[in-house]
Design a protein around this motif. Structure first.
Motif, short mmCIF file in Angstrom:
data_model
loop_
_atom_site.label_atom_id
_atom_site.label_comp_id
_atom_site.label_asym_id
_atom_site.label_seq_id
_atom_site.Cartn_x
_atom_site.Cartn_y
_atom_site.Cartn_z
N GLN A 101 32.64 -52.08 41.80
CA GLN A 101 33.41 -53.31 41.70
C GLN A 101 34.70 -53.20 42.50
N GLY A 102 35.38 -52.07 42.39
CA GLY A 102 36.61 -51.86 43.14
C GLY A 102 36.35 -51.90 44.64
N HIS A 103 35.23 -51.34 45.06
CA HIS A 103 34.88 -51.34 46.47
C HIS A 103 34.69 -52.77 46.96
N HIS A 104 34.01 -53.59 46.19
CA HIS A 104 33.77 -54.97 46.59
C HIS A 104 35.08 -55.76 46.61
N LEU A 105 35.96 -55.49 45.66
CA LEU A 105 37.24 -56.17 45.62
C LEU A 105 38.07 -55.81 46.85
N ALA A 106 38.12 -54.54 47.19
CA ALA A 106 38.86 -54.11 48.37
C ALA A 106 38.26 -54.72 49.64
N GLU A 107 36.95 -54.78 49.70
CA GLU A 107 36.27 -55.37 50.85
C GLU A 107 36.60 -56.86 50.97
N ALA A 108 36.59 -57.57 49.86
CA ALA A 108 36.91 -59.00 49.86
C ALA A 108 38.36 -59.22 50.27
N ALA A 109 39.26 -58.40 49.76
CA ALA A 109 40.67 -58.52 50.12
C ALA A 109 40.88 -58.29 51.61
N GLN A 110 40.18 -57.33 52.16
CA GLN A 110 40.29 -57.05 53.59
C GLN A 110 39.80 -58.24 54.41
N GLN A 111 38.72 -58.86 53.97
CA GLN A 111 38.19 -60.02 54.69
C GLN A 111 39.13 -61.22 54.62
N MET A 112 39.87 -61.33 53.53
CA MET A 112 40.80 -62.46 53.37
C MET A 112 42.17 -62.21 53.99
N LEU A 113 42.46 -61.00 54.39
CA LEU A 113 43.79 -60.64 54.89
C LEU A 113 44.26 -61.57 56.00
N GLY A 114 43.43 -61.83 56.97
CA GLY A 114 43.81 -62.70 58.08
C GLY A 114 44.22 -64.09 57.61
N ASP A 115 43.46 -64.66 56.66
CA ASP A 115 43.79 -65.99 56.14
C ASP A 115 45.15 -65.99 55.45
N TYR A 116 45.43 -64.97 54.67
CA TYR A 116 46.70 -64.90 53.96
C TYR A 116 47.87 -64.67 54.92
N GLN A 117 47.66 -64.01 56.03
CA GLN A 117 48.73 -63.76 56.98
C GLN A 117 49.12 -65.01 57.75
N ILE A 118 48.18 -65.92 57.98
CA ILE A 118 48.49 -67.10 58.79
C ILE A 118 48.67 -68.38 57.98
N ASN A 119 48.38 -68.37 56.69
CA ASN A 119 48.46 -69.59 55.89
C ASN A 119 49.47 -69.39 54.76
N ASP A 120 50.69 -69.95 54.93
CA ASP A 120 51.75 -69.81 53.92
C ASP A 120 51.39 -70.43 52.58
#
Length: 76
Positions: free
Chosen positions: A43-62
């Protein structure tokens, strides 16, 4: 939902298997225990993977991070 698992055990273990009162229950119990112990790791692995995939969206969308400033702690 139930799953059926077929395992092949070498014949040399037959004497030990016969000593176990309910071998099917024994195998089911240790299999369930093993799956439960492994679940948090996966579960932790999937959570980290999902967070990594969303990183770009969070960096460009205030707007995605606007509520994180309410508690005064930055998200790293």
């Amino acid at each position: 939902m139930q799953h059926t698992v077929t395992i092949n055990i070498p014949e040399l273990f037959e004497p030990q298997i016969q000593k176990i009162k309910d071998f099917d229950l024994f195998v089911s119990t240790i299999t369930i225990d093993a799956l439960q112990q492994g679940a948090p790791r996966f579960q932790g692995h999937h959570l980290a993977e999902a967070a990594q995939q969303m990183l770009g969206d969070y960096q460009i969308n205030d707007e995605l991070t606007c509520f994180t400033t309410l508690d005064g702690k930055p998200i790293v």
